[in-house]
Motif scaffolding. Structure first.
Motif, PDB file in Angstrom:
ATOM      1  N   SER A   1       0.847  -1.184   0.000  1.00 49.46           N
ATOM      2  CA  SER A   1       0.000   0.000   0.000  1.00 49.46           C
ATOM      3  C   SER A   1       0.888   1.241   0.000  1.00 49.46           C
ATOM      4  O   SER A   1       1.948   1.259   0.627  1.00 49.46           O
TER       5      SER A   1
ATOM      6  N   ASN B   1      -9.389  -4.272   6.089  1.00 49.49           N
ATOM      7  CA  ASN B   1     -10.807  -3.893   6.157  1.00 49.49           C
ATOM      8  C   ASN B   1     -11.178  -2.929   5.036  1.00 49.49           C
ATOM      9  O   ASN B   1     -12.281  -3.012   4.486  1.00 49.49           O
ATOM     10  N   ILE B   2     -10.283  -2.031   4.676  1.00 51.61           N
ATOM     11  CA  ILE B   2     -10.533  -1.122   3.545  1.00 51.61           C
ATOM     12  C   ILE B   2     -10.711  -1.949   2.274  1.00 51.61           C
ATOM     13  O   ILE B   2     -11.638  -1.722   1.493  1.00 51.61           O
TER      14      ILE B   2
ATOM     15  N   GLU C   1      -5.453   5.292   4.920  1.00 54.98           N
ATOM     16  CA  GLU C   1      -5.639   4.441   6.094  1.00 54.98           C
ATOM     17  C   GLU C   1      -4.295   4.087   6.728  1.00 54.98           C
ATOM     18  O   GLU C   1      -3.255   4.147   6.090  1.00 54.98           O
ATOM     19  N   VAL C   2      -4.362   3.705   7.992  1.00 54.72           N
ATOM     20  CA  VAL C   2      -3.171   3.207   8.677  1.00 54.72           C
ATOM     21  C   VAL C   2      -3.110   1.696   8.477  1.00 54.72           C
ATOM     22  O   VAL C   2      -4.099   1.062   8.109  1.00 54.72           O
ATOM     23  N   ASN C   3      -1.951   1.116   8.722  1.00 55.89           N
ATOM     24  CA  ASN C   3      -1.702  -0.281   8.367  1.00 55.89           C
ATOM     25  C   ASN C   3      -2.761  -1.253   8.886  1.00 55.89           C
ATOM     26  O   ASN C   3      -3.194  -2.132   8.152  1.00 55.89           O
ATOM     27  N   HIS C   4      -3.180  -1.121  10.126  1.00 59.74           N
ATOM     28  CA  HIS C   4      -4.134  -2.092  10.676  1.00 59.74           C
ATOM     29  C   HIS C   4      -5.516  -1.974  10.031  1.00 59.74           C
ATOM     30  O   HIS C   4      -6.358  -2.838  10.211  1.00 59.74           O
ATOM     31  N   GLU C   5      -5.761  -0.915   9.253  1.00 67.58           N
ATOM     32  CA  GLU C   5      -7.046  -0.741   8.583  1.00 67.58           C
ATOM     33  C   GLU C   5      -7.060  -1.267   7.145  1.00 67.58           C
ATOM     34  O   GLU C   5      -8.124  -1.391   6.541  1.00 67.58           O
ATOM     35  N   THR C   6      -5.898  -1.582   6.604  1.00 67.53           N
ATOM     36  CA  THR C   6      -5.775  -1.901   5.176  1.00 67.53           C
ATOM     37  C   THR C   6      -6.682  -3.055   4.746  1.00 67.53           C
ATOM     38  O   THR C   6      -7.400  -2.943   3.754  1.00 67.53           O
TER      39      THR C   6
ATOM     40  N   ASN D   1       0.450   5.776  -0.263  1.00 65.52           N
ATOM     41  CA  ASN D   1      -0.451   6.932  -0.309  1.00 65.52           C
ATOM     42  C   ASN D   1       0.127   8.074  -1.132  1.00 65.52           C
ATOM     43  O   ASN D   1      -0.322   9.207  -1.023  1.00 65.52           O
TER      44      ASN D   1
ATOM     45  N   ALA E   1      -4.723   6.260  -0.407  1.00 63.35           N
ATOM     46  CA  ALA E   1      -4.612   5.221   0.633  1.00 63.35           C
ATOM     47  C   ALA E   1      -4.253   5.863   1.971  1.00 63.35           C
ATOM     48  O   ALA E   1      -3.184   5.627   2.515  1.00 63.35           O
TER      49      ALA E   1
ATOM     50  N   LYS F   1       2.217  -0.185   4.717  1.00 64.67           N
ATOM     51  CA  LYS F   1       2.295   0.941   3.787  1.00 64.67           C
ATOM     52  C   LYS F   1       3.748   1.387   3.647  1.00 64.67           C
ATOM     53  O   LYS F   1       4.499   1.411   4.632  1.00 64.67           O
TER      54      LYS F   1
END
Length: 148
Positions: A33, A50-51, A43-48, A35, A41, A70
């Motif tokens: 990922s 789920n995104i 989002e922070v890593n722990h959200e990837t 940005n 992108a 990321k």
């Protein structure tokens, strides 16, 4: 053309299809990922994951390949892996796109231009080919099959 590529809505689905085709062989897709392209992108890593599952591409998507933290692929803080890949596989006809959508400095001629640019690396770790965003997936698929 393989039916899995006919009406595929996103690059993520195409990468999953490559894993379905070649994952049992000496092949894997690695996802990173970033940005730096239009800030797409955030989002922070722990959200990837789920995104990917619920937003982009959504509809319950689950990658069949590892997705790493990321990274920055261009500029002063680019990961060394991408420095190496870009130096090993420079653009033949480099074209700089819309600089207003690039979020790094300095901008260099061999920088990665947008999401889903791909690098194919041989089983022994040698950079083989670089594909821009608009390269037909069939070309990537053929090159993978030739290497395997």
């Amino acid at each position: 053309m393989d039916s899995r590529f006919r009406s595929v809505p996103s690059g993520y689905h195409r990468l999953n299809a490559l894993m379905e085709m070649y994952g049992d062989l000496n092949f894997t897709v690695l996802g990173f990922s970033c940005n730096q392209f239009g800030l797409q992108a955030p989002e922070v890593n722990h959200e990837t994951l789920n995104i990917l599952k619920y937003v982009r591409p959504g509809a319950g998507f689950v990658p069949k390949f590892p997705v790493f933290s990321k990274v920055e692929v261009n500029g002063l803080n680019e990961e060394r892996l991408f420095t190496y890949l870009k130096e090993s596989l420079p653009f033949v006809n480099p074209v700089i796109g819309d600089l207003k959508k690039f979020y790094w400095s300095p901008i260099k001629v061999n920088d990665i231009r947008w999401n889903f640019e791909k690098f194919l690396i041989t089983a022994d770790g040698m950079p083989f080919r670089r594909y821009d965003l608009h390269c037909p997936i069939e070309k990537v698929e053929k090159d993978i099959a030739d290497l395997l």
